[in-house]
Design an enzyme around this catalytic site. Sequence first.
Site, mmCIF file in Angstrom:
data_model
loop_
_atom_site.group_PDB
_atom_site.id
_atom_site.type_symbol
_atom_site.label_atom_id
_atom_site.label_comp_id
_atom_site.label_asym_id
_atom_site.label_seq_id
_atom_site.Cartn_x
_atom_site.Cartn_y
_atom_site.Cartn_z
ATOM 1 N N PRO A 10 -12.898 9.655 -1.142
ATOM 2 C CA PRO A 10 -12.316 10.240 -2.936
ATOM 3 C C PRO A 10 -12.741 11.687 -2.587
ATOM 4 O O PRO A 10 -11.080 12.319 -3.632
ATOM 5 C CB PRO A 10 -13.179 10.076 -3.749
ATOM 6 C CG PRO A 10 -14.426 8.945 -2.755
ATOM 7 C CD PRO A 10 -14.365 9.775 -1.627
ATOM 8 N N GLU B 112 -23.475 8.092 0.662
ATOM 9 C CA GLU B 112 -23.306 9.603 -0.408
ATOM 10 C C GLU B 112 -22.271 10.519 -0.030
ATOM 11 O O GLU B 112 -21.122 10.962 -0.036
ATOM 12 C CB GLU B 112 -24.630 9.842 -1.317
ATOM 13 C CG GLU B 112 -25.285 9.786 -2.096
ATOM 14 C CD GLU B 112 -24.671 8.771 -3.362
ATOM 15 O OE1 GLU B 112 -23.488 9.446 -3.693
ATOM 16 O OE2 GLU B 112 -24.387 7.408 -3.797
ATOM 17 N N ARG C 262 1.977 -1.521 9.939
ATOM 18 C CA ARG C 262 3.897 -2.063 9.528
ATOM 19 C C ARG C 262 4.712 -1.679 10.207
ATOM 20 O O ARG C 262 6.187 -1.880 10.041
ATOM 21 C CB ARG C 262 3.385 -2.947 8.476
ATOM 22 C CG ARG C 262 3.326 -2.039 7.365
ATOM 23 C CD ARG C 262 3.336 -2.154 5.950
ATOM 24 N NE ARG C 262 4.487 -3.977 5.607
ATOM 25 C CZ ARG C 262 4.849 -3.530 4.860
ATOM 26 N NH1 ARG C 262 6.135 -1.505 4.914
ATOM 27 N NH2 ARG C 262 6.767 -3.708 4.288
ATOM 28 N N ASP D 98 11.099 -0.968 1.596
ATOM 29 C CA ASP D 98 10.418 -1.238 0.363
ATOM 30 C C ASP D 98 10.294 0.158 -0.694
ATOM 31 O O ASP D 98 11.418 1.016 -0.262
ATOM 32 C CB ASP D 98 9.119 -0.403 1.342
ATOM 33 C CG ASP D 98 7.887 -1.449 2.478
ATOM 34 O OD1 ASP D 98 8.738 -2.441 2.612
ATOM 35 O OD2 ASP D 98 8.199 -1.160 3.319
#
Length: 246
Positions: free
Chosen positions: A89, A116, A154, A169
């Site tokens: 993150p 963690e 893809r 897209d």
Amino acid sequence: MRIDIVSLFPEFVTQVAGHGVVGRAQERGLLALHGWNPRDHAEGNYRRVDDRPFGGGPGMVMLIDPLRACLAAARAADPAPAKVIYLSPQGMPLTQAKVRELAGEPRFILLCGRYEGIDERLVAAEVDEELSIGDYVLSGGELAAAVVVDAVARLQEGALNDAESAAQDSFAADGLLDCPHYTRPVEHELGTVPEVLMSGNHAGIARWRRQQALGRTWQRRPELLDEAALSAADRKLLEAFKAENP
Ligand code: ADE
């Protein structure tokens, strides 16, 4: 292209990637995925891969040595140099531009943390890039790695059939959201298909789709319009959309 996944649950990623477009890309030889488990490189009867954090606090931190040995094994499995990308993150946000960049690499290694996190010294010494798939916390990097694998697979030449073309897209070329799509039946209790789509007027259809893409982006993600290079015609279409959808 080749992607190596270093994870305590490598099958988690390889199994998700066995289906649909990504599975087909592998069958077509466009993508090779290889899983590596740091536990296979851990010492002792318990094959320990984590320990308590210095300074106290909850959770466990992944040890340097099993990860380092595992990364070395993954690197050595192919002569092409490979960037190491750590999913966390704290990373830079994954964007379609980043996906396009990665899709052009011959290979890279995805490093998934659990608990963690990973001892910062390993991150400093071995990681080339840190990527996040969004501002929320997952219990490990595996789902994020699967997201990267899917998005990159893809874009490999030949992975999509014509009908699935990536060119249209959301974010494809110009950073706009996609327009809405409709199929049969024309009349349904939930509504009617916009008439222009059945008109056979290709220029009219293209204009309508462009306007919808601009309008949706304005409604849902207006900040994307700041980065998009809009033509004078685009601005006119958007103004008309705004007037119709105050
Ligand atoms: N690992 C845990 N949370 C994550 C996130 N949001 N993105 C990438 N990897 C993660």
